[in-house]
Scaffold this active site. Structure first.
Site, short mmCIF file in Angstrom:
data_model
loop_
_atom_site.label_atom_id
_atom_site.label_comp_id
_atom_site.label_asym_id
_atom_site.label_seq_id
_atom_site.Cartn_x
_atom_site.Cartn_y
_atom_site.Cartn_z
N ALA A 55 0.80 -1.22 0.00
CA ALA A 55 0.00 0.00 0.00
C ALA A 55 0.84 1.28 0.00
CB ALA A 55 -0.94 -0.01 1.20
N GLY B 40 6.26 -0.54 -3.92
CA GLY B 40 6.23 -1.78 -4.69
C GLY B 40 7.63 -2.12 -5.16
N ARG B 41 7.80 -3.37 -5.62
CA ARG B 41 9.10 -3.73 -6.20
C ARG B 41 8.91 -4.94 -7.11
NH1 ARG B 41 11.28 -6.77 -1.66
NH2 ARG B 41 9.57 -8.05 -0.96
N ASP C 258 -1.40 -10.35 -1.13
CA ASP C 258 -0.02 -10.41 -0.60
C ASP C 258 0.08 -11.23 0.69
OD1 ASP C 258 -1.28 -8.46 0.98
OD2 ASP C 258 0.01 -6.83 0.34
N THR C 259 -0.96 -11.18 1.53
CA THR C 259 -0.87 -11.97 2.77
C THR C 259 -0.90 -13.46 2.48
OG1 THR C 259 -2.12 -10.20 3.80
CG2 THR C 259 -1.77 -12.15 5.13
N THR D 161 2.72 -2.75 7.16
CA THR D 161 1.82 -1.62 7.42
C THR D 161 0.63 -2.13 8.25
OG1 THR D 161 2.45 -0.63 5.33
CG2 THR D 161 0.44 0.19 6.34
N ASN E 284 -7.11 -9.00 11.27
CA ASN E 284 -6.36 -7.81 10.87
C ASN E 284 -6.06 -6.97 12.10
OD1 ASN E 284 -5.92 -7.37 7.98
ND2 ASN E 284 -8.13 -7.58 7.81
N GLU F 89 4.75 4.46 10.85
CA GLU F 89 5.02 5.06 9.54
C GLU F 89 4.48 6.48 9.48
OE1 GLU F 89 3.36 2.36 6.63
OE2 GLU F 89 4.78 0.78 7.19
N GLY G 236 8.22 -7.38 6.61
CA GLY G 236 9.16 -6.33 7.00
C GLY G 236 9.34 -6.21 8.50
#
Length: 487
Positions: A12, A15-16, A239-240, A261, A298, A306, A404
């Site tokens: 969110a 990106g990579r 992604d999760t 995040t 969640n 952040e 992360g």
């Protein structure tokens, strides 16, 4: 010949694209390009820039072509729930709204006037969050949104990007499960919910599961990048789901905490767990790889820090962690999931307001704020893990922290102290690894998820944190429950 897999991993905020290669020693990964993912605010709405994300993916593919690397396949994973409206001519009707857009405030209550909350949960097993696609779509419909009215198809973000690469429209199961539109038992879209939104299954692309081929690069993309007709594989588009696929567990008796995040804590189950208890605790049953369900919750994650860091001029993590470590323990605690922290203009101020309202010392220094965030997160993880223990079909002996946040040694240590079981940290690149794993399974390079997990366990350095000072943390937990219950 060694096989290279190209993974697109979009979060969110950034990106990579990554190249992953399996060698006898394990998995090797190298970044191709990294880029920010900015929200665009205009006309009272928040949008994602899907074209900019596509441009960065094309850039990554060009770099790979220039290096003469042969890639076996491409896979894309992103955050959940958001989608693009596609017209009859195949063009996007506008930039996709972001789940952080305020237009869905109060949306669940409006929808539950038509279909009972209990019924929606019985079908989908998905926790109620106002930004779920179900409520986004219902809000757009009530607002007579022109893009939805003209839409022929709806594509979730990873599916929209793979459509831009291949010209093929699909709906991948794990990303669709986040929408609160998929029946958790049949693993297919729930017709009764679609009807309420004025939609049918025809408004979605072909339904696919992780490991299925979507299509190959279009002639246009081949020309732009200098690559051939490379297949694009439906990985776990959420992604999760990709991250959880890569948990380096040696047996099934674990819980995972995907930490970024957002923090997502859960267990893997063979089927959905939909009970009055899971409903009242707002646990979610999202689609996983290999026919599994991810029973999870969640939790607000590094979002809190952040947002503070953005206001502090991006101070380095080591500096902030040193300041937090030097601050007084358990001075002030917050519920990280309080609505106050959803998207405040000033996160530091929001934390101070919460502490003041709950009659606690107000944190003023950066160290106090960071300590408050980390301790509160560790204690919130314990609260959710306590609930998971009662819901999980198997015991929970280890907590695997991936993503992360697994690099945050201080938070990992405090989490182990709070939850009272060993915390295994790593891999930090879990999402990309899971993405590459599914591509490797599709290519026949890998046999099954269990053996891939063991390979990851062997080939990546993991750090284990054992609980300490449990009496102190037990006392802090009682205090945390008291403070957060009354707020």
């Amino acid at each position: 010949m060694k096989q290279c897999f190209f993974a697109v991993d979009l979060g969110a905020t950034s990106g990579r694209t990554i190249l992953g290669t399996f060698t006898p020693e394990g998995l090797e990964m190298e970044d191709v390009n990294r880029f920010p993912n900015h929200l665009i605010e205009t006309g009272g709405h928040f949008y994602w820039d899907i074209y900019e994300l596509y441009r960065h993916i094309i850039e990554g593919l060009k770099i790979v072509a220039q290096k003469n690397v042969e890639i076996t396949s491409i896979g894309i994973d992103t955050w959940g729930v958001d989608f693009v409206c596609v017209g009859k001519d195949g063009g996007f009707l506008r930039q996709p709204y972001s789940y952080r857009d305020p237009h869905t405030a109060g949306a669940p209550e409006a929808f539950f006037k038509k279909v009972a909350r209990k019924q929606v949960y019985e079908w989908t097993g998905i926790q109620v969050m106002n930004f779920n696609s179900l409520f986004q779509l219902d809000t757009l419909r009530r607002n007579n949104d022109s893009a939805l009215a003209a839409a022929d198809k709806l594509l979730f973000i990873p599916d929209a990007l793979s459509y831009m690469l291949t010209g093929e429209m699909v709906t991948e199961y794990t990303i669709a499960s986040t929408a609160q539109l998929v029946n958790a038992n049949t693993r297919k879209p729930e017709d009764a919910l679609l009807r309420e939104l004025g939609l049918t299954e025809n408004n979605f692309g072909r339904f696919v599961y992780p490991g299925e081929k979507i299509g190959t690069l279009t002639k246009e993309v081949q020309r732009m990048t200098g690559l051939g007709d490379i297949p694009v594989i439906a990985v776990a588009g959420h992604d999760t789901a990709s991250a959880v696929a890569s948990v380096p567990a040696m047996n099934p008796d674990f819980a995972y905490l995907s930490s970024g995040t957002w923090s997502l804590m859960g267990v893997e189950t063979k089927g959905p767990v939909i009970t009055e208890e899971t409903e009242s605790l707002n646990f979610t049953n999202e689609g996983g790889v290999d026919g599994t369900i991810r029973l999870l919750k969640n939790i607000c994650g590094m979002w809190l820090l952040e947002r503070c860091r953005a206001a502090w001029g991006q101070t380095s993590y080591p500096e902030l962690i040193a300041e937090a470590n030097a601050s007084e323990p358990f001075r002030s605690l917050i519920n990280p999931d309080d609505v106050l922290f959803a998207n405040p203009a000033d996160m530091e101020q929001a934390i101070q307001t919460y502490c003041s309202d709950s009659h606690q010392p107000v944190p003023h220094t950066r160290g106090q704020i960071v300590r408050c965030i980390f301790e509160s997160l560790a204690l919130r993880y314990r609260q959710v893990l306590d609930n998971l223990r009662t819901l999980s079909p198997h015991p929970i002996e280890t907590l695997h922290v991936i993503g992360g946040g697994s690099r945050n040694e201080l938070l990992n240590r405090w989490t182990a102290n709070a939850v009272g079981i060993p915390v295994v940290a790593g891999p930090s690149e879990a999402t990309a690894i899971g993405n590459i794993m599914i591509q490797a399974l599709a290519a026949g390079t890998a046999k099954d998820i269990a053996s891939m997990r063991q390979l990851i366990n062997r080939s990546i350095s993991l750090e284990t944190f054992y609980p300490e000072d449990t009496d102190v943390w037990d006392a802090a937990y009682l205090h945390f429950k008291q403070v957060t219950m009354n707020h």
